[in-house]
Design a protein around this motif. Structure first.
Motif, PDB file in Angstrom:
ATOM      1  N   MET A  51       7.168  59.426  37.886  1.00 30.71           N
ATOM      2  CA  MET A  51       6.873  58.251  36.800  1.00 30.71           C
ATOM      3  C   MET A  51       5.926  57.581  37.807  1.00 30.71           C
ATOM      4  SD  MET A  51       8.106  57.535  34.428  1.00 30.71           S
ATOM      5  CE  MET A  51       9.392  56.718  32.904  1.00 30.71           C
ATOM      6  N   ILE A  52       5.056  57.355  37.274  1.00 28.75           N
ATOM      7  CA  ILE A  52       3.636  56.763  37.388  1.00 28.75           C
ATOM      8  C   ILE A  52       3.632  56.226  36.768  1.00 28.75           C
ATOM      9  CG2 ILE A  52       3.739  58.233  39.920  1.00 28.75           C
ATOM     10  CD1 ILE A  52       1.658  58.395  36.834  1.00 28.75           C
ATOM     11  N   PRO A  53       2.091  55.190  36.660  1.00 25.62           N
ATOM     12  CA  PRO A  53       1.295  54.833  36.313  1.00 25.62           C
ATOM     13  C   PRO A  53       0.350  55.157  35.131  1.00 25.62           C
ATOM     14  CG  PRO A  53       1.818  53.283  38.368  1.00 25.62           C
ATOM     15  CD  PRO A  53       2.318  54.448  37.672  1.00 25.62           C
ATOM     16  N   ASN A  54       0.012  55.607  35.745  1.00 20.18           N
ATOM     17  CA  ASN A  54      -1.257  56.061  34.735  1.00 20.18           C
ATOM     18  C   ASN A  54      -1.738  57.691  35.166  1.00 20.18           C
ATOM     19  OD1 ASN A  54      -3.267  55.669  36.687  1.00 20.18           O
ATOM     20  ND2 ASN A  54      -3.312  53.895  36.756  1.00 20.18           N
ATOM     21  N   GLY A  55      -2.625  58.023  34.600  1.00 22.50           N
ATOM     22  CA  GLY A  55      -2.616  59.703  34.863  1.00 22.50           C
ATOM     23  C   GLY A  55      -3.882  59.825  36.293  1.00 22.50           C
ATOM     24  N   GLU A  56      -5.056  59.088  36.235  1.00 24.78           N
ATOM     25  CA  GLU A  56      -5.512  58.712  37.579  1.00 24.78           C
ATOM     26  C   GLU A  56      -4.633  58.769  39.386  1.00 24.78           C
ATOM     27  OE1 GLU A  56      -8.667  55.930  40.014  1.00 24.78           O
ATOM     28  OE2 GLU A  56      -7.863  55.024  38.634  1.00 24.78           O
ATOM     29  N   ILE A  57      -3.506  58.331  38.789  1.00 22.89           N
ATOM     30  CA  ILE A  57      -2.632  58.323  40.162  1.00 22.89           C
ATOM     31  C   ILE A  57      -1.965  59.234  40.002  1.00 22.89           C
ATOM     32  CG2 ILE A  57       0.020  57.436  40.591  1.00 22.89           C
ATOM     33  CD1 ILE A  57      -0.732  54.467  39.968  1.00 22.89           C
ATOM     34  N   LEU A  58      -1.401  60.091  38.722  1.00 23.51           N
ATOM     35  CA  LEU A  58      -1.121  61.664  38.967  1.00 23.51           C
ATOM     36  C   LEU A  58      -1.955  62.255  39.778  1.00 23.51           C
ATOM     37  CD1 LEU A  58       1.249  63.851  37.651  1.00 23.51           C
ATOM     38  CD2 LEU A  58      -0.387  63.702  35.523  1.00 23.51           C
ATOM     39  N   THR A  62       9.693  55.112  42.424  1.00 20.40           N
ATOM     40  CA  THR A  62       9.936  54.588  42.113  1.00 20.40           C
ATOM     41  C   THR A  62      10.951  53.396  41.580  1.00 20.40           C
ATOM     42  OG1 THR A  62      11.458  53.864  44.471  1.00 20.40           O
ATOM     43  CG2 THR A  62      11.793  56.171  43.842  1.00 20.40           C
ATOM     44  N   GLY A  63       9.875  53.340  40.783  1.00 18.07           N
ATOM     45  CA  GLY A  63       9.514  51.272  39.976  1.00 18.07           C
ATOM     46  C   GLY A  63      10.467  51.169  39.160  1.00 18.07           C
ATOM     47  N   ASN A  64      10.774  50.166  38.152  1.00 15.16           N
ATOM     48  CA  ASN A  64      11.348  50.002  36.985  1.00 15.16           C
ATOM     49  C   ASN A  64      12.359  50.386  36.448  1.00 15.16           C
ATOM     50  OD1 ASN A  64      11.487  47.810  38.070  1.00 15.16           O
ATOM     51  ND2 ASN A  64       9.604  46.914  36.450  1.00 15.16           N
ATOM     52  N   MET A  65      10.951  52.192  35.792  1.00 16.67           N
ATOM     53  CA  MET A  65      12.267  52.983  36.036  1.00 16.67           C
ATOM     54  C   MET A  65      12.170  54.212  36.277  1.00 16.67           C
ATOM     55  SD  MET A  65      12.173  52.264  32.006  1.00 16.67           S
ATOM     56  CE  MET A  65      11.819  54.279  31.459  1.00 16.67           C
ATOM     57  N   GLY A  66      11.671  55.022  36.934  1.00 17.43           N
ATOM     58  CA  GLY A  66      11.931  55.720  37.942  1.00 17.43           C
ATOM     59  C   GLY A  66      12.508  55.089  39.059  1.00 17.43           C
ATOM     60  N   GLY A  67      13.266  53.966  39.501  1.00 21.65           N
ATOM     61  CA  GLY A  67      13.883  53.751  40.110  1.00 21.65           C
ATOM     62  C   GLY A  67      15.562  54.315  39.620  1.00 21.65           C
ATOM     63  N   PRO A  68      16.032  53.695  38.311  1.00 22.37           N
ATOM     64  CA  PRO A  68      16.925  54.519  37.773  1.00 22.37           C
ATOM     65  C   PRO A  68      17.672  55.673  37.534  1.00 22.37           C
ATOM     66  CG  PRO A  68      16.037  52.617  36.351  1.00 22.37           C
ATOM     67  CD  PRO A  68      15.375  52.271  38.161  1.00 22.37           C
ATOM     68  N   MET A  69      16.189  56.115  37.284  1.00 21.50           N
ATOM     69  CA  MET A  69      15.705  57.542  36.660  1.00 21.50           C
ATOM     70  C   MET A  69      16.993  58.602  38.017  1.00 21.50           C
ATOM     71  SD  MET A  69      13.041  57.066  33.947  1.00 21.50           S
ATOM     72  CE  MET A  69      12.847  58.813  33.638  1.00 21.50           C
ATOM     73  N   ALA A  70      15.883  57.915  39.079  1.00 28.78           N
ATOM     74  CA  ALA A  70      16.108  59.115  40.024  1.00 28.78           C
ATOM     75  C   ALA A  70      17.636  58.787  40.686  1.00 28.78           C
ATOM     76  CB  ALA A  70      14.925  58.584  41.304  1.00 28.78           C
ATOM     77  N   ALA A  71      17.651  57.372  40.640  1.00 27.57           N
ATOM     78  CA  ALA A  71      19.880  57.768  41.065  1.00 27.57           C
ATOM     79  C   ALA A  71      20.395  58.341  40.644  1.00 27.57           C
ATOM     80  CB  ALA A  71      19.169  56.124  40.742  1.00 27.57           C
ATOM     81  N   ARG A  72      20.348  57.965  39.090  1.00 29.54           N
ATOM     82  CA  ARG A  72      21.152  59.051  38.203  1.00 29.54           C
ATOM     83  C   ARG A  72      20.876  60.625  38.717  1.00 29.54           C
ATOM     84  NH1 ARG A  72      23.240  57.338  33.701  1.00 29.54           N
ATOM     85  NH2 ARG A  72      23.266  59.861  33.100  1.00 29.54           N
ATOM     86  N   LEU A  73      19.723  61.158  38.918  1.00 28.36           N
ATOM     87  CA  LEU A  73      19.943  62.401  39.552  1.00 28.36           C
ATOM     88  C   LEU A  73      20.994  62.445  40.762  1.00 28.36           C
ATOM     89  CD1 LEU A  73      15.992  63.486  39.005  1.00 28.36           C
ATOM     90  CD2 LEU A  73      18.361  64.272  38.350  1.00 28.36           C
ATOM     91  N   CYS A  74      20.262  61.451  41.289  1.00 26.43           N
ATOM     92  CA  CYS A  74      21.632  62.198  42.710  1.00 26.43           C
ATOM     93  C   CYS A  74      22.987  61.478  42.814  1.00 26.43           C
ATOM     94  CB  CYS A  74      20.706  60.415  43.650  1.00 26.43           C
ATOM     95  SG  CYS A  74      19.468  60.681  44.211  1.00 26.43           S
ATOM     96  N   ALA A  75      23.407  60.422  41.701  1.00 27.77           N
ATOM     97  CA  ALA A  75      25.072  60.625  41.649  1.00 27.77           C
ATOM     98  C   ALA A  75      25.333  61.456  40.811  1.00 27.77           C
ATOM     99  CB  ALA A  75      24.679  58.833  40.294  1.00 27.77           C
ATOM    100  N   ALA A  76      24.572  62.495  40.435  1.00 31.57           N
ATOM    101  CA  ALA A  76      25.177  63.823  39.423  1.00 31.57           C
ATOM    102  C   ALA A  76      24.787  64.731  41.221  1.00 31.57           C
ATOM    103  CB  ALA A  76      23.848  64.401  38.865  1.00 31.57           C
ATOM    104  N   GLY A  77      24.771  64.580  41.820  1.00 29.75           N
ATOM    105  CA  GLY A  77      25.554  65.767  42.705  1.00 29.75           C
ATOM    106  C   GLY A  77      23.815  66.169  42.968  1.00 29.75           C
ATOM    107  N   HIS A  78      23.227  65.459  42.478  1.00 25.53           N
ATOM    108  CA  HIS A  78      21.649  66.589  42.986  1.00 25.53           C
ATOM    109  C   HIS A  78      20.386  66.452  44.731  1.00 25.53           C
ATOM    110  CE1 HIS A  78      21.501  68.605  39.089  1.00 25.53           C
ATOM    111  NE2 HIS A  78      21.924  67.475  39.004  1.00 25.53           N
ATOM    112  N   PRO A  79      20.304  66.618  45.175  1.00 28.35           N
ATOM    113  CA  PRO A  79      19.792  66.589  46.289  1.00 28.35           C
ATOM    114  C   PRO A  79      18.248  65.825  46.109  1.00 28.35           C
ATOM    115  CG  PRO A  79      20.156  69.275  46.232  1.00 28.35           C
ATOM    116  CD  PRO A  79      20.976  68.141  45.377  1.00 28.35           C
ATOM    117  N   VAL A  80      17.963  64.421  46.430  1.00 28.54           N
ATOM    118  CA  VAL A  80      16.887  64.530  46.257  1.00 28.54           C
ATOM    119  C   VAL A  80      15.697  63.885  46.695  1.00 28.54           C
ATOM    120  CG1 VAL A  80      15.743  62.894  44.470  1.00 28.54           C
ATOM    121  CG2 VAL A  80      17.792  63.487  44.010  1.00 28.54           C
ATOM    122  N   THR A  81      14.767  64.460  46.541  1.00 29.01           N
ATOM    123  CA  THR A  81      13.981  63.497  48.309  1.00 29.01           C
ATOM    124  C   THR A  81      12.941  62.820  47.890  1.00 29.01           C
ATOM    125  OG1 THR A  81      14.160  65.755  49.465  1.00 29.01           O
ATOM    126  CG2 THR A  81      12.180  63.946  49.939  1.00 29.01           C
TER     127      THR A  81
END
Length: 300
Positions: free
Chosen positions: A68-75, A12-31
């Motif tokens: 939504m993470i920085p690189n393949g190693e983290i994935l 949930t960084g600079n990109m992932g944070g607002p993206m996950a927030a949109r799913l929450c705002a759309a009414g989806h249960p998000v962990t």
């Protein structure tokens, strides 16, 4: 509104944070959980997301997981590291990775998910934080087509363009190609500005005229105001662009493709890293060009 599927989000960084927030705002249960050690309790309270403390815990509470993470190693660590996704039952579950990662790591991630009965959907995006917040990202997708169809309603919350490219790593290839071209556009922009500086042209007027010309890539128009101020506060960092250029050059080597302009741009991003500018915006390639030309390298 929710269709009954439970969603998970890791990163949930600079990109992932607002993206996950949109799913929450759309009414989806998000962990959610982070890919690092940042305290996400305030973010969870603000968005209504449920807070987990490991990828395993997210997988236990979600049917479709996003990263939504920085690189393949983290994935790969998210999948198979301590308390990773594969510590939970992944049978029938989908991992949608929206990051820019190298194809080799992506292939390995797909193998690991399949070994546990799960699926990997590659879904890298085009657009920066502004587009993530507004849900106007472009999303390139590859993987099993039925898995793509299952995930499409959620991808439509995150972006206004979704393009299916095939059942393998095609989305990764396309994302790397686009970022390679973006890096070259910024290098071209910088060269034009440097020549104009040496000729004594007015800085802001130069940027306006370039942005209004046939030579302007959209990134030049988008970055015009910050470039006028010489503001290199990052929306996407030099580190990320350097990483993407290295992936592009590695792909070129694999298929014996000659990329002379990209090779030169790679050298400039190497210079940026050596200058200690990895955390500046990718437009800071201007500073490397100014150094080569013995010009002022100050920021705004």
């Amino acid at each position: 509104m929710s269709d009954g599927r439970r969603l998970g989000w890791i990163g949930t960084g600079n990109m992932g944070g607002p993206m996950a927030a949109r799913l929450c705002a759309a009414g989806h249960p998000v962990t959610i959980c982070g890919s690092g050690r940042r305290d996400l309790s305030a973010y969870a309270e603000e968005t209504g997301a449920r807070l987990a403390h490991s990828p395993k815990e997210v997988a236990e509470q979600a049917d479709i997981l996003f990263t939504m993470i920085p690189n393949g190693e983290i994935l790969l660590d998210i999948i198979s590291g301590e308390n990773g996704l594969d510590s939970a039952d992944l049978n029938g579950k989908i991992l949608v990775d929206m990051s820019t990662v190298d194809p080799a790591s992506s292939e390995e991630a797909a193998r690991r998910m399949a070994a546990h009965g799960g699926h990997l959907l590659r879904a890298p995006v085009t657009g920066s934080t502004h587009f993530a917040k507004n849900g106007t990202l472009g999303i390139m997708v590859s993987g099993e087509q039925d898995v793509f169809e299952t995930c499409l309603p959620y991808l439509k919350v995150l972006g206004n363009r979704q393009t299916y490219l095939g059942d393998g790593e095609q989305a990764r290839y396309m994302k790397i190609i686009i970022n390679m071209m973006l890096a070259q556009a910024l290098q071209s922009f910088s060269e034009g500005l440097v020549l104009g500086e040496k000729l004594g042209l007015p800085w802001e007027t130069m940027i306006d005229l370039i942005g209004d010309s046939a030579a302007a890539a959209p990134i030049m128009q988008y970055k015009a105001d910050t470039m006028k101020r010489r503001d290199f506060t990052p929306t996407s960092t030099c580190y990320n662009m350097h990483k993407d250029m290295k992936m592009a050059m590695a792909l070129a080597q694999q298929v014996n493709a000659s990329l002379p302009a990209a090779s030169l741009t790679m050298q400039l991003y190497n210079t940026l890293m050596a200058m200690g500018l990895r955390d500046k915006d990718n437009t800071a390639i201007l500073l490397a060009n100014e150094r080569l030309n013995a010009l002022d390298q100050s920021e705004g």
